[in-house]
Write an enzyme that holds these catalytic residues in place. Sequence first.
Site, PDB file in Angstrom:
ATOM      1  N   HIS A 148      41.547  39.626  38.422  1.00 36.32           N
ATOM      2  CA  HIS A 148      42.548  40.686  38.561  1.00 36.32           C
ATOM      3  C   HIS A 148      42.564  41.568  37.319  1.00 36.32           C
ATOM      4  O   HIS A 148      43.530  42.303  37.085  1.00 36.32           O
ATOM      5  CB  HIS A 148      43.930  40.085  38.829  1.00 36.32           C
ATOM      6  CG  HIS A 148      44.733  40.839  39.827  1.00 36.32           C
ATOM      7  ND1 HIS A 148      45.956  41.390  39.530  1.00 36.32           N
ATOM      8  CD2 HIS A 148      44.486  41.163  41.125  1.00 36.32           C
ATOM      9  CE1 HIS A 148      46.435  42.009  40.591  1.00 36.32           C
ATOM     10  NE2 HIS A 148      45.565  41.887  41.575  1.00 36.32           N
ATOM     11  N   ASP A 179      49.577  53.314  43.651  1.00 37.37           N
ATOM     12  CA  ASP A 179      49.494  52.535  42.426  1.00 37.37           C
ATOM     13  C   ASP A 179      49.852  53.458  41.269  1.00 37.37           C
ATOM     14  O   ASP A 179      50.340  54.579  41.489  1.00 37.37           O
ATOM     15  CB  ASP A 179      48.094  51.934  42.259  1.00 37.37           C
ATOM     16  CG  ASP A 179      48.122  50.579  41.568  1.00 37.37           C
ATOM     17  OD1 ASP A 179      48.435  50.548  40.355  1.00 37.37           O
ATOM     18  OD2 ASP A 179      47.846  49.575  42.234  1.00 37.37           O
ATOM     19  N   HIS A 369      51.987  49.491  45.652  1.00 37.18           N
ATOM     20  CA  HIS A 369      51.236  48.508  44.866  1.00 37.18           C
ATOM     21  C   HIS A 369      51.478  48.706  43.370  1.00 37.18           C
ATOM     22  O   HIS A 369      50.618  48.426  42.546  1.00 37.18           O
ATOM     23  CB  HIS A 369      49.735  48.660  45.182  1.00 37.18           C
ATOM     24  CG  HIS A 369      48.909  47.468  44.835  1.00 37.18           C
ATOM     25  ND1 HIS A 369      47.901  47.508  43.900  1.00 37.18           N
ATOM     26  CD2 HIS A 369      48.929  46.208  45.317  1.00 37.18           C
ATOM     27  CE1 HIS A 369      47.343  46.317  43.806  1.00 37.18           C
ATOM     28  NE2 HIS A 369      47.939  45.504  44.660  1.00 37.18           N
ATOM     29  N   GLU A 397      44.158  38.316  34.306  1.00 39.62           N
ATOM     30  CA  GLU A 397      44.859  39.594  34.240  1.00 39.62           C
ATOM     31  C   GLU A 397      44.568  40.285  32.907  1.00 39.62           C
ATOM     32  O   GLU A 397      44.031  39.693  31.971  1.00 39.62           O
ATOM     33  CB  GLU A 397      46.375  39.378  34.352  1.00 39.62           C
ATOM     34  CG  GLU A 397      46.829  38.614  35.581  1.00 39.62           C
ATOM     35  CD  GLU A 397      46.890  39.478  36.820  1.00 39.62           C
ATOM     36  OE1 GLU A 397      46.656  40.706  36.714  1.00 39.62           O
ATOM     37  OE2 GLU A 397      47.180  38.929  37.904  1.00 39.62           O
TER      38      GLU A 397
END
Length: 463
Positions: A148, A179, A369, A397
């Site tokens: 991610h 986003d 998102h 992440e």
Amino acid sequence: MNKLIAAPGRLARRMLPFRRKPEMHAELPFFAVPADAIAVLPDPAAFRQTLLRLIAQASRRIVIVTLYLQDDDGGREVLDALYAAKARQPALQVSVFVDWHRARRGLIGKQKSEGNAGMYREYAARLGPGVDIYGVPVQNRELFGVLHLKGFVIDDAVLYSGASLNDVYLVRHGRYRLDRYHLLQHRGLADAMAGFVQRHFVESAAVRRLDVAGMPSTKVLQPAIREFRHDLQRAVYEIPCDTLDAGEVAVTPLPGFGRSDNTLNEALLALLRGTRQRVILLTPYFNLPRPVRIVLGQLLRRGCRIDIMVGDKTANDFYIPPGQPFKAIGLLPYLYENNLRRFARAHRRQVDNGQLNLHLWRDGDNSYHLKGLFIDDDVAVLTGNNLNPRAWSLDLENGLVLRDPAHLLQAKHEAEWAALRRHATRLADYHALESPRRYPAEVRRLLRRLNRTRLDRLVNRLL
């Protein structure tokens, strides 16, 4: 989703309660980036146009890191652009990194296929070498965590977004998934982000090419994946000890992986604890990790104002409209709405007096998102982190922390927040959310089953 409902106990062992994290006392190192080198792109169309323009102009390197590059019109448009750029500039280095598991399967609910990897091999066979596409196996199974990490490095530009690359993220065919999109022009930052994937991805035995025949099985890679995970838990971006001059903003890239000693998690908690007046929190799936919920409760008791924006359940990418065949994965938007209802009910006094503002985003049949934080007027966090337990402990992440003591970016942040609110409604109270008694019958049945077996807690930690 059915597999989750019947998940074995070993899943629970992977999701044991989080240990207390040490406070981050030392100030974060940073790149000093001119404020006018940081741009906020307004919408998915601008993101798509900027990405394609940067690819077409690239002269030295293109490093794309994303969850997936989809086999659809949007994904093929990007892949066509990458091969065209390589043909124009033979010395151009082009690397794409996607999640290993996600690339090797078809879409959820669709028939089995060889996934996006089949498209990568077809392009390589037809157009030749030059666009290297790697699969990154963060865990042994996709259920336990995915790649991610975010950020596209093109020459000295960093195009940062939580978006992946497919039709809906690139606003093809009339629908979009919203986003956040930021463009930062800074060679040092670009070098650090490109260097991270070179050191930790390309040089790992677990990371393999997807655009070639003869890929090994995940089972064969398991020893290398274990070593890869250990490396990721120690991984850092190489950041200088810069000083901040007039007109500059401090930008710190941070990785995050694992339940303990997670650099990004620790930084986010430290930044939240340091809030003086106000926090704006963006998340697509309302399922906050327990440490974040605790800090938000502390901030409310201190009198800070908190704004949280989430997508309406109909703006969730797993939502199944009435009249369409229901699948168990369609339960997720209702689980997130139940989480939001409990949170709003627990804090109804702060909701009533305006100290806590819960915003639901909805724009037709488009989806939501967004992720990230604004803290007071001088800190912003750009991240792909969903701020949920899965991101907090399973997925790999990263994020960019922007510290702006001179408030040079304040007008840009306020404009971004105002634009987001145009399609959002503030909840007056938890009664404004649909009652579970009005949910579709199949949803009510699955919710009763989860609650009866107490598996709802496990599901919330995995999703």
